[in-house]
Design a protein around this motif. Structure first.
Motif, short mmCIF file in Angstrom:
data_model
loop_
_atom_site.label_atom_id
_atom_site.label_comp_id
_atom_site.label_asym_id
_atom_site.label_seq_id
_atom_site.Cartn_x
_atom_site.Cartn_y
_atom_site.Cartn_z
N ARG A 161 80.69 42.05 9.84
CA ARG A 161 81.34 42.36 11.11
C ARG A 161 81.04 43.81 11.49
NH1 ARG A 161 86.29 44.55 12.56
NH2 ARG A 161 87.17 43.77 14.53
N GLU A 162 80.90 44.06 12.79
CA GLU A 162 80.56 45.39 13.32
C GLU A 162 79.27 45.95 12.75
OE1 GLU A 162 84.05 47.89 12.83
OE2 GLU A 162 84.99 47.02 14.59
N PRO A 163 78.13 45.37 13.10
CA PRO A 163 78.01 44.23 13.99
C PRO A 163 78.18 42.91 13.24
CG PRO A 163 75.84 44.95 13.32
CD PRO A 163 76.82 45.91 12.69
N TYR A 164 78.51 41.85 13.99
CA TYR A 164 78.57 40.54 13.38
C TYR A 164 77.16 40.12 12.96
CZ TYR A 164 83.45 39.35 14.28
OH TYR A 164 84.81 39.31 14.25
N MET A 165 77.07 39.60 11.75
CA MET A 165 75.80 39.09 11.24
C MET A 165 76.02 37.72 10.62
SD MET A 165 74.31 42.58 9.46
CE MET A 165 72.69 41.87 9.09
N ALA A 166 75.00 36.88 10.71
CA ALA A 166 75.11 35.51 10.21
C ALA A 166 73.97 35.21 9.24
CB ALA A 166 75.06 34.52 11.37
N ALA A 167 74.16 34.18 8.44
CA ALA A 167 73.07 33.70 7.59
C ALA A 167 72.11 32.91 8.45
CB ALA A 167 73.63 32.82 6.48
N GLY A 168 70.82 33.23 8.33
CA GLY A 168 69.81 32.53 9.10
C GLY A 168 68.92 31.68 8.22
N SER A 169 67.66 31.57 8.61
CA SER A 169 66.73 30.71 7.88
C SER A 169 66.21 31.37 6.61
CB SER A 169 65.54 30.35 8.78
OG SER A 169 64.83 31.52 9.14
N GLU A 170 65.60 30.59 5.77
CA GLU A 170 64.97 31.05 4.53
C GLU A 170 65.93 31.81 3.63
OE1 GLU A 170 61.23 33.01 5.13
OE2 GLU A 170 60.72 31.73 6.82
N THR A 171 67.18 31.37 3.63
CA THR A 171 68.18 31.96 2.74
C THR A 171 68.79 30.87 1.87
OG1 THR A 171 69.97 31.64 4.37
CG2 THR A 171 68.79 33.75 4.43
N PHE A 172 69.28 31.27 0.72
CA PHE A 172 69.96 30.33 -0.17
C PHE A 172 71.21 29.77 0.52
CE2 PHE A 172 72.70 29.25 -3.83
CZ PHE A 172 71.83 28.45 -4.55
N ILE A 173 71.90 30.62 1.29
CA ILE A 173 73.09 30.17 2.02
C ILE A 173 72.73 29.03 2.96
CG2 ILE A 173 74.82 30.83 3.75
CD1 ILE A 173 74.73 33.67 2.55
N ASN A 174 71.63 29.17 3.66
CA ASN A 174 71.21 28.13 4.60
C ASN A 174 70.96 26.80 3.89
OD1 ASN A 174 70.49 27.36 7.34
ND2 ASN A 174 68.38 27.24 6.63
N GLU A 175 70.38 26.87 2.69
CA GLU A 175 70.16 25.64 1.91
C GLU A 175 71.49 25.02 1.49
OE1 GLU A 175 67.22 24.06 1.29
OE2 GLU A 175 66.44 25.54 2.71
N MET A 176 72.46 25.84 1.12
CA MET A 176 73.78 25.32 0.76
C MET A 176 74.48 24.69 1.98
SD MET A 176 73.91 25.79 -2.49
CE MET A 176 72.13 25.55 -2.42
N LEU A 177 74.27 25.28 3.14
CA LEU A 177 74.84 24.70 4.36
C LEU A 177 74.27 23.30 4.60
CD1 LEU A 177 74.71 27.80 6.77
CD2 LEU A 177 76.73 26.85 5.63
N LYS A 178 72.97 23.15 4.40
CA LYS A 178 72.32 21.85 4.60
C LYS A 178 72.89 20.80 3.64
CE LYS A 178 67.86 23.68 6.20
NZ LYS A 178 66.43 23.86 5.83
N LEU A 179 73.11 21.20 2.38
CA LEU A 179 73.67 20.26 1.41
C LEU A 179 75.04 19.77 1.86
CD1 LEU A 179 72.78 21.91 -2.03
CD2 LEU A 179 71.63 20.02 -0.90
N ASN A 180 75.77 20.63 2.58
CA ASN A 180 77.09 20.28 3.07
C ASN A 180 77.06 19.60 4.45
OD1 ASN A 180 79.56 21.42 1.41
ND2 ASN A 180 77.89 22.87 1.14
N LYS A 181 75.84 19.32 4.93
CA LYS A 181 75.65 18.75 6.27
C LYS A 181 76.25 19.64 7.36
CE LYS A 181 74.87 13.90 5.13
NZ LYS A 181 75.24 12.48 5.39
N PHE A 182 76.07 20.95 7.15
CA PHE A 182 76.42 21.92 8.17
C PHE A 182 75.12 22.36 8.84
CE2 PHE A 182 80.07 23.38 5.20
CZ PHE A 182 80.88 22.34 5.65
N GLU A 183 74.96 22.02 10.10
CA GLU A 183 73.76 22.41 10.84
C GLU A 183 73.92 23.87 11.27
OE1 GLU A 183 71.52 21.52 15.10
OE2 GLU A 183 73.06 20.13 14.37
N ASN A 184 73.11 24.74 10.73
CA ASN A 184 73.22 26.17 10.96
C ASN A 184 72.72 26.52 12.37
OD1 ASN A 184 73.26 28.94 10.89
ND2 ASN A 184 71.91 29.16 9.14
N MET A 185 73.63 26.93 13.25
CA MET A 185 73.24 27.22 14.64
C MET A 185 72.36 28.45 14.75
SD MET A 185 76.71 28.77 16.41
CE MET A 185 75.83 29.64 17.71
N TYR A 186 72.30 29.25 13.68
CA TYR A 186 71.47 30.45 13.71
C TYR A 186 70.18 30.30 12.90
CZ TYR A 186 75.53 32.74 15.78
OH TYR A 186 76.58 33.08 16.61
#
Length: 267
Positions: A161-186
């Motif tokens: 936060r300040e600035p807000y930042m998100a997990a994007g592509s080519e990250t381990f977080i993004n792969e975990m989101l996919k396993l949870n069927k969370f479509e990463n909008m970023y």
């Protein structure tokens, strides 16, 4: 003699099994410990918090991005464990003058399994490595079955936060989101951790879920309220950042956490 290539393509040759390990990667410090290498670990970072007691019995050599080169040199390590994302190339190059630096690059579950197997070979812990990889594979398959009938949900995973930042592509977080069927909008945004404007969330992706990570930024209720005012229907959920970003043996616990998270979201 052992010849092994790390994830950056550097070939390492060891006449003897490395016995003095400095780990600059918190999740891999935990992994080394779980492979039975507590006595071999001589240096860790201040962020190596699992298991907790290591911080009181091992030498702290700095952070992941700012290490004390001379302190590491004084430890006379046989090998230094690093990571492409966690540690800078400048740090790695400096440390190569001390001893071999084994650099990992972990984005997927498969990468995690490879690293555990590599450690098994490096440190003659192949039996322990096999035990952990089999446990993780079983947990992965079990979670996939658990998720089989779940619907995909659009999500934003915020890490700062300040600035807000998100997990994007080519990250381990993004792969975990996919396993949870969370479509990463970023996922299609530029950069691995893009800066984002929360007031544009609705027009950029209109997420069903906004996940607020516990690390590296400690999000609080007031931040969830701030985000809720602009996302309207999106459900804001606090999540354990370690479960989404720590690769290695922590992944086994993560799958159990993900089940509980899915049940919590459905409530």
């Amino acid at each position: 003699m052992l010849t092994i290539t790390d994830d950056l393509g550097s070939q390492h040759i060891f006449d003897q099994t490395p016995k003095r390990i400095v780990s600059l990667v918190p999740s891999l410090t935990e992994t080394l410990y779980e492979l039975g290498l507590e006595n071999e670990i001589i240096g860790i970072t201040k962020f190596c918090v699992h298991p907790y007691h290591l911080k009181s019995v091992k030498i702290i050599v700095g952070g992941t991005k700012n290490v004390h080169i001379e302190k590491i040199k004084a430890l006379n390590p046989d090998i230094i464990i690093a990571n492409k994302e966690e540690n800078t190339l400048e740090i790695v190059d400096s440390l190569r003058e001390i001893c071999p630096v084994f650099v990992t690059d972990i984005v997927t579950v498969e990468d995690t399994l490879k690293t555990i197997n590599d450690f098994g070979l490096l440190f003659k812990r192949t039996t322990d490595a096999k035990k952990w990889t089999e446990k993780i594979k079983f947990a992965n398959d079990d979670f996939a079955s658990f998720m089989q009938d779940k619907k995909w949900q659009k999500a934003a995973y915020l890490i700062w936060r300040e600035p807000y930042m998100a997990a994007g592509s080519e990250t381990f977080i993004n792969e975990m989101l996919k396993l949870n069927k969370f479509e990463n909008m970023y996922e299609l945004f530029e950069g691995r951790y893009p800066e984002v404007e929360i007031r544009k969330m609705r027009i950029q992706g209109d997420p069903d879920l906004v996940l607020l990570s516990s690390e590296p930024y400690p999000f609080k209720e007031e931040h969830a309220f701030e985000i809720g005012r602009v996302t309207h229907h999106a459900k804001t959920v606090f999540v354990d950042g370690e479960m989404f970003s720590w690769y290695g043996t922590r992944l086994f616990k993560a799958f159990q956490y993900f089940k509980a998270l899915q049940n919590r979201i459905e409530e």
